[in-house]
Design a protein around this motif. Structure first.
Motif, PDB file in Angstrom:
ATOM      1  N   LEU A 169      45.528  25.831  54.927  1.00 56.65           N
ATOM      2  CA  LEU A 169      44.341  25.017  54.390  1.00 56.65           C
ATOM      3  C   LEU A 169      43.520  25.087  55.177  1.00 56.65           C
ATOM      4  O   LEU A 169      42.490  25.902  55.205  1.00 56.65           O
ATOM      5  CB  LEU A 169      44.208  24.397  55.228  1.00 56.65           C
ATOM      6  N   VAL A 170      42.383  25.625  53.550  1.00 58.21           N
ATOM      7  CA  VAL A 170      41.315  26.305  53.035  1.00 58.21           C
ATOM      8  C   VAL A 170      39.822  25.399  52.756  1.00 58.21           C
ATOM      9  O   VAL A 170      39.727  24.456  52.014  1.00 58.21           O
ATOM     10  CB  VAL A 170      41.142  27.137  51.748  1.00 58.21           C
ATOM     11  N   ALA A 171      39.067  24.942  53.770  1.00 58.04           N
ATOM     12  CA  ALA A 171      37.758  24.447  53.208  1.00 58.04           C
ATOM     13  C   ALA A 171      36.409  25.837  53.103  1.00 58.04           C
ATOM     14  O   ALA A 171      36.516  26.708  53.619  1.00 58.04           O
ATOM     15  CB  ALA A 171      37.099  23.387  54.289  1.00 58.04           C
ATOM     16  N   THR A 172      35.621  25.366  52.135  1.00 59.79           N
ATOM     17  CA  THR A 172      34.663  26.465  52.045  1.00 59.79           C
ATOM     18  C   THR A 172      34.053  25.849  50.952  1.00 59.79           C
ATOM     19  O   THR A 172      33.752  25.177  50.048  1.00 59.79           O
ATOM     20  CB  THR A 172      35.416  27.777  50.868  1.00 59.79           C
ATOM     21  N   HIS A 173      32.334  26.396  50.780  1.00 57.52           N
ATOM     22  CA  HIS A 173      31.044  26.416  50.185  1.00 57.52           C
ATOM     23  C   HIS A 173      30.689  28.101  49.055  1.00 57.52           C
ATOM     24  O   HIS A 173      30.007  27.727  49.106  1.00 57.52           O
ATOM     25  CB  HIS A 173      29.996  26.387  51.505  1.00 57.52           C
ATOM     26  N   PHE A 174      31.570  28.184  48.822  1.00 54.80           N
ATOM     27  CA  PHE A 174      31.281  29.796  48.588  1.00 54.80           C
ATOM     28  C   PHE A 174      32.057  29.624  47.073  1.00 54.80           C
ATOM     29  O   PHE A 174      33.037  29.642  46.855  1.00 54.80           O
ATOM     30  CB  PHE A 174      32.073  30.813  49.077  1.00 54.80           C
ATOM     31  N   HIS A 175      30.864  28.935  46.780  1.00 53.50           N
ATOM     32  CA  HIS A 175      31.740  28.521  44.689  1.00 53.50           C
ATOM     33  C   HIS A 175      31.386  29.133  43.893  1.00 53.50           C
ATOM     34  O   HIS A 175      31.578  29.415  43.270  1.00 53.50           O
ATOM     35  CB  HIS A 175      30.087  27.374  44.475  1.00 53.50           C
ATOM     36  N   ASP A 176      30.545  30.206  44.153  1.00 49.07           N
ATOM     37  CA  ASP A 176      30.184  31.377  43.090  1.00 49.07           C
ATOM     38  C   ASP A 176      31.972  31.789  42.975  1.00 49.07           C
ATOM     39  O   ASP A 176      31.720  32.470  41.898  1.00 49.07           O
ATOM     40  CB  ASP A 176      29.604  32.653  43.782  1.00 49.07           C
ATOM     41  N   VAL A 177      32.911  32.515  43.478  1.00 45.64           N
ATOM     42  CA  VAL A 177      34.515  32.712  43.289  1.00 45.64           C
ATOM     43  C   VAL A 177      35.163  31.982  42.383  1.00 45.64           C
ATOM     44  O   VAL A 177      35.858  32.464  41.574  1.00 45.64           O
ATOM     45  CB  VAL A 177      34.703  33.179  44.740  1.00 45.64           C
ATOM     46  N   PHE A 178      34.183  30.917  42.383  1.00 38.70           N
ATOM     47  CA  PHE A 178      35.420  30.160  41.558  1.00 38.70           C
ATOM     48  C   PHE A 178      34.728  30.556  40.245  1.00 38.70           C
ATOM     49  O   PHE A 178      35.432  29.985  38.674  1.00 38.70           O
ATOM     50  CB  PHE A 178      35.606  28.968  40.957  1.00 38.70           C
ATOM     51  N   THR A 179      33.356  30.497  40.159  1.00 36.12           N
ATOM     52  CA  THR A 179      32.355  30.366  38.617  1.00 36.12           C
ATOM     53  C   THR A 179      31.946  31.809  37.541  1.00 36.12           C
ATOM     54  O   THR A 179      32.548  31.915  36.614  1.00 36.12           O
ATOM     55  CB  THR A 179      30.798  29.960  39.204  1.00 36.12           C
ATOM     56  N   ASP A 180      32.605  32.410  39.063  1.00 39.03           N
ATOM     57  CA  ASP A 180      32.217  34.427  38.497  1.00 39.03           C
ATOM     58  C   ASP A 180      33.837  34.893  38.067  1.00 39.03           C
ATOM     59  O   ASP A 180      34.107  35.648  37.534  1.00 39.03           O
ATOM     60  CB  ASP A 180      31.351  34.895  38.831  1.00 39.03           C
ATOM     61  N   ASP A 181      34.670  33.804  38.188  1.00 38.08           N
ATOM     62  CA  ASP A 181      36.461  34.259  37.876  1.00 38.08           C
ATOM     63  C   ASP A 181      37.258  35.267  38.572  1.00 38.08           C
ATOM     64  O   ASP A 181      37.439  35.847  38.473  1.00 38.08           O
ATOM     65  CB  ASP A 181      36.069  34.465  36.150  1.00 38.08           C
ATOM     66  N   ILE A 182      35.906  35.127  40.403  1.00 36.38           N
ATOM     67  CA  ILE A 182      36.969  36.018  41.249  1.00 36.38           C
ATOM     68  C   ILE A 182      38.225  35.137  40.801  1.00 36.38           C
ATOM     69  O   ILE A 182      39.013  36.200  41.401  1.00 36.38           O
ATOM     70  CB  ILE A 182      36.241  36.114  41.984  1.00 36.38           C
ATOM     71  N   PHE A 183      38.298  34.150  41.271  1.00 35.23           N
ATOM     72  CA  PHE A 183      39.411  33.250  41.076  1.00 35.23           C
ATOM     73  C   PHE A 183      40.401  33.425  39.967  1.00 35.23           C
ATOM     74  O   PHE A 183      39.983  32.298  39.033  1.00 35.23           O
ATOM     75  CB  PHE A 183      39.839  32.483  42.653  1.00 35.23           C
ATOM     76  N   ASP A 184      41.183  33.269  39.909  1.00 32.14           N
ATOM     77  CA  ASP A 184      42.733  32.870  38.509  1.00 32.14           C
ATOM     78  C   ASP A 184      42.683  31.301  39.188  1.00 32.14           C
ATOM     79  O   ASP A 184      43.311  31.069  38.833  1.00 32.14           O
ATOM     80  CB  ASP A 184      43.360  33.963  38.058  1.00 32.14           C
ATOM     81  N   VAL A 185      42.300  30.431  38.603  1.00 30.31           N
ATOM     82  CA  VAL A 185      42.206  29.192  38.857  1.00 30.31           C
ATOM     83  C   VAL A 185      42.836  28.610  38.139  1.00 30.31           C
ATOM     84  O   VAL A 185      43.523  27.852  38.869  1.00 30.31           O
ATOM     85  CB  VAL A 185      40.571  27.916  38.480  1.00 30.31           C
ATOM     86  N   GLU A 186      43.262  28.933  36.667  1.00 35.10           N
ATOM     87  CA  GLU A 186      44.547  28.099  36.373  1.00 35.10           C
ATOM     88  C   GLU A 186      45.551  28.906  36.414  1.00 35.10           C
ATOM     89  O   GLU A 186      46.443  28.305  36.446  1.00 35.10           O
ATOM     90  CB  GLU A 186      44.290  28.481  35.136  1.00 35.10           C
ATOM     91  N   ASN A 187      45.952  30.229  37.048  1.00 37.44           N
ATOM     92  CA  ASN A 187      47.101  30.525  37.014  1.00 37.44           C
ATOM     93  C   ASN A 187      47.585  30.759  38.593  1.00 37.44           C
ATOM     94  O   ASN A 187      48.895  31.003  38.575  1.00 37.44           O
ATOM     95  CB  ASN A 187      47.316  32.471  36.469  1.00 37.44           C
ATOM     96  N   TRP A 188      46.827  30.944  39.427  1.00 34.23           N
ATOM     97  CA  TRP A 188      47.041  30.930  40.789  1.00 34.23           C
ATOM     98  C   TRP A 188      47.767  29.550  41.585  1.00 34.23           C
ATOM     99  O   TRP A 188      47.158  28.640  41.445  1.00 34.23           O
ATOM    100  CB  TRP A 188      45.889  31.535  41.652  1.00 34.23           C
ATOM    101  N   PRO A 189      48.524  30.366  42.200  1.00 34.99           N
ATOM    102  CA  PRO A 189      48.887  28.785  43.249  1.00 34.99           C
ATOM    103  C   PRO A 189      48.410  28.493  44.010  1.00 34.99           C
ATOM    104  O   PRO A 189      48.518  29.024  44.994  1.00 34.99           O
ATOM    105  CB  PRO A 189      50.422  29.980  43.749  1.00 34.99           C
ATOM    106  N   ILE A 190      47.519  27.819  43.596  1.00 33.98           N
ATOM    107  CA  ILE A 190      46.309  27.701  44.586  1.00 33.98           C
ATOM    108  C   ILE A 190      46.050  25.506  44.464  1.00 33.98           C
ATOM    109  O   ILE A 190      45.774  25.439  43.255  1.00 33.98           O
ATOM    110  CB  ILE A 190      45.227  27.901  44.560  1.00 33.98           C
ATOM    111  N   SER A 191      46.240  24.268  44.879  1.00 32.96           N
ATOM    112  CA  SER A 191      46.095  22.877  45.442  1.00 32.96           C
ATOM    113  C   SER A 191      44.388  23.462  45.575  1.00 32.96           C
ATOM    114  O   SER A 191      44.496  23.316  46.109  1.00 32.96           O
ATOM    115  CB  SER A 191      47.187  22.512  45.647  1.00 32.96           C
ATOM    116  N   PHE A 192      43.989  22.741  44.064  1.00 31.49           N
ATOM    117  CA  PHE A 192      42.078  22.267  44.463  1.00 31.49           C
ATOM    118  C   PHE A 192      42.459  20.970  44.255  1.00 31.49           C
ATOM    119  O   PHE A 192      41.977  19.998  43.705  1.00 31.49           O
ATOM    120  CB  PHE A 192      41.696  23.295  43.051  1.00 31.49           C
ATOM    121  N   CYS A 193      40.984  20.664  45.188  1.00 29.77           N
ATOM    122  CA  CYS A 193      40.965  19.366  45.597  1.00 29.77           C
ATOM    123  C   CYS A 193      39.173  19.421  45.845  1.00 29.77           C
ATOM    124  O   CYS A 193      38.567  20.152  46.429  1.00 29.77           O
ATOM    125  CB  CYS A 193      42.130  18.744  46.563  1.00 29.77           C
ATOM    126  N   HIS A 194      38.773  17.918  45.485  1.00 30.57           N
ATOM    127  CA  HIS A 194      37.456  17.915  46.691  1.00 30.57           C
ATOM    128  C   HIS A 194      37.093  16.234  46.891  1.00 30.57           C
ATOM    129  O   HIS A 194      38.267  15.804  47.098  1.00 30.57           O
ATOM    130  CB  HIS A 194      36.466  18.104  45.324  1.00 30.57           C
TER     131      HIS A 194
END
Length: 404
Positions: A237-262
């Protein structure tokens, strides 16, 4: 008195000696039955605990969890067992996790569906929107179920967890020669070295105690390391405010096995804003603008009032709304507006405008003249020297002549 002391002696010492004799004889009688008495105490203590759990479950509407062999956490409308007691109304939320579903793994998905089952649940949202409470309630529900208590939820299907590791709150003390960031690193290091696929890890804003770029790097490195464990990836379980890692595509949001919620919020304003917004859901005044698949950003003025809905929704929220949060908690509005202005300049990579604010009008005019000279010099083709004299051309570059 002297005669009595001579014939009878010190009565006090005789009384003490007699008391010791009585206590010793009593102990000899009791020790024979010590094993039975200890078992009776254990039975009474266990009965007291069970009655307390039963009474609490009945008073607060807890339900019996279903314990299964699968390595899962499936909670429907879960609540925080302590936080809900201090609120008039607590917003319940779902949670779904599957251990051993890291990169390259082929886990057996329960109920025949894999769309919502991942090992990592990453929660974003505004400051003070309830992310920490949401993650804590999942861990507490797991603990309550494994000690034999009913849980605060509509239903809960849970597999056994062997360890729970947390990086939730940092408590500094003079008894430890460590900074807050070092304490956080020790907690995460302990989790990485000892976790298994059956473990549960709670990381609440890991990396915030140092430079934002370094913290974001450590945050990404920890998550990638856990995901690359494949079938041995724990539930995270993870909570973060490091939004740049998503906007700069450091994380593969579409293909990595991570459930994103807000965590959802609602904005209200006396005057309509000019910024384009779209309504998400049926909540009046709840507005978001889309920035990609599953990503939500609201760009509004500081004067808008933010209302926390404490409701979990799918997708990412790429704004912490720190300015609105500061205004709600009493920070003077000039400070909040100034902070929002600087934040916007940093986001637009126009921090140099801050240097221009302290310049006089004469200095700003000189700066514009200097910029014009630089542009004319850069436009000068030094390879082509036909048709002009160097001195005349320099005079044009420096603005000393209108034409050459």
């Amino acid at each position: 008195m002297f005669e009595m002391d001579k014939h009878v002696g010190d009565l006090h010492s005789m009384i003490v000696d007699r008391e010791l004799e009585i206590i010793q004889s009593l102990l000899e009688e009791i020790l024979v039955h010590s094993e039975v008495m200890m078992k009776s105490c254990e039975v009474c203590a266990e009965l007291d605990v069970l009655l307390s759990l039963a009474q609490t479950s009945r008073m607060n509407g807890y339900v019996r969890p279903e314990m299964v062999e699968e390595n899962i956490i499936d909670i429907v409308q879960g609540r925080h067992p302590l936080h809900e007691l201090i609120l008039d109304a607590f917003v319940a939320n779902d949670a779904r996790l599957l251990g051993g579903a890291g990169l390259g793994a082929s886990p057996e998905y329960p109920y025949g569906s894999e769309s919502d089952w991942n090992s990592v649940l990453l929660c974003t949202g505004a400051n003070a929107c309830g992310k920490s409470v949401y993650m804590k309630q999942i861990a507490l529900i797991q603990i309550m179920a494994q000690v034999g208590c009913f849980v605060p939820a509509e239903s809960a299907t849970l597999g056994l967890v062997d360890k729970i590791f947390t990086r939730v709150s940092t408590r500094e003390t003079v008894s430890k020669a460590q900074s807050a960031f070092m304490i956080d690193l020790n907690q995460v290091s302990l989790a990485l070295r000892n976790c298994t696929a059956r473990s549960l890890i709670v990381l609440d804003e890991f990396g915030k105690g140092t430079l934002s770029s370094d913290g974001a790097g450590l945050f990404c490195g920890v998550l990638k390391h856990l995901l690359h464990r494949g079938s041995q990836c724990p539930k995270v379980l993870v909570a973060t405010h490091f939004h740049d890692v998503f906007t700069d595509d450091i994380f593969d949001v579409e293909n990595w096995p991570i459930s994103f919620c807000h965590m959802q919020v609602m904005f209200t304003s006396d005057a309509p804003t000019d910024a384009p917004t779209t309504t998400n859901g049926s909540e009046s005044g709840y507005t978001t603008s889309q920035t990609g698949a599953g990503r939500h950003v609201h760009q509004g003025p500081v004067k808008e009032k933010i209302t926390y809905l404490y409701r979990v929704a799918e997708g990412l929220s790429l704004n912490s709304h720190a300015a609105q949060c500061a205004a709600n908690f009493g920070i003077p509005m000039p400070i909040v507006e100034r902070a929002q202005h600087i934040s916007n300049l940093i986001s637009a990579h126009e921090v140099q405008q801050l240097l221009d604010e302290d310049m006089t009008e004469e200095e700003q005019a000189d700066l514009k003249d200097a910029e014009a000279i630089c542009k004319r010099f850069l436009e000068w083709d030094l390879d082509n020297r036909e048709g002009f004299e160097v001195k005349a051309k320099l005079s044009w570059v420096l603005g000393m002549e209108d034409d050459v």
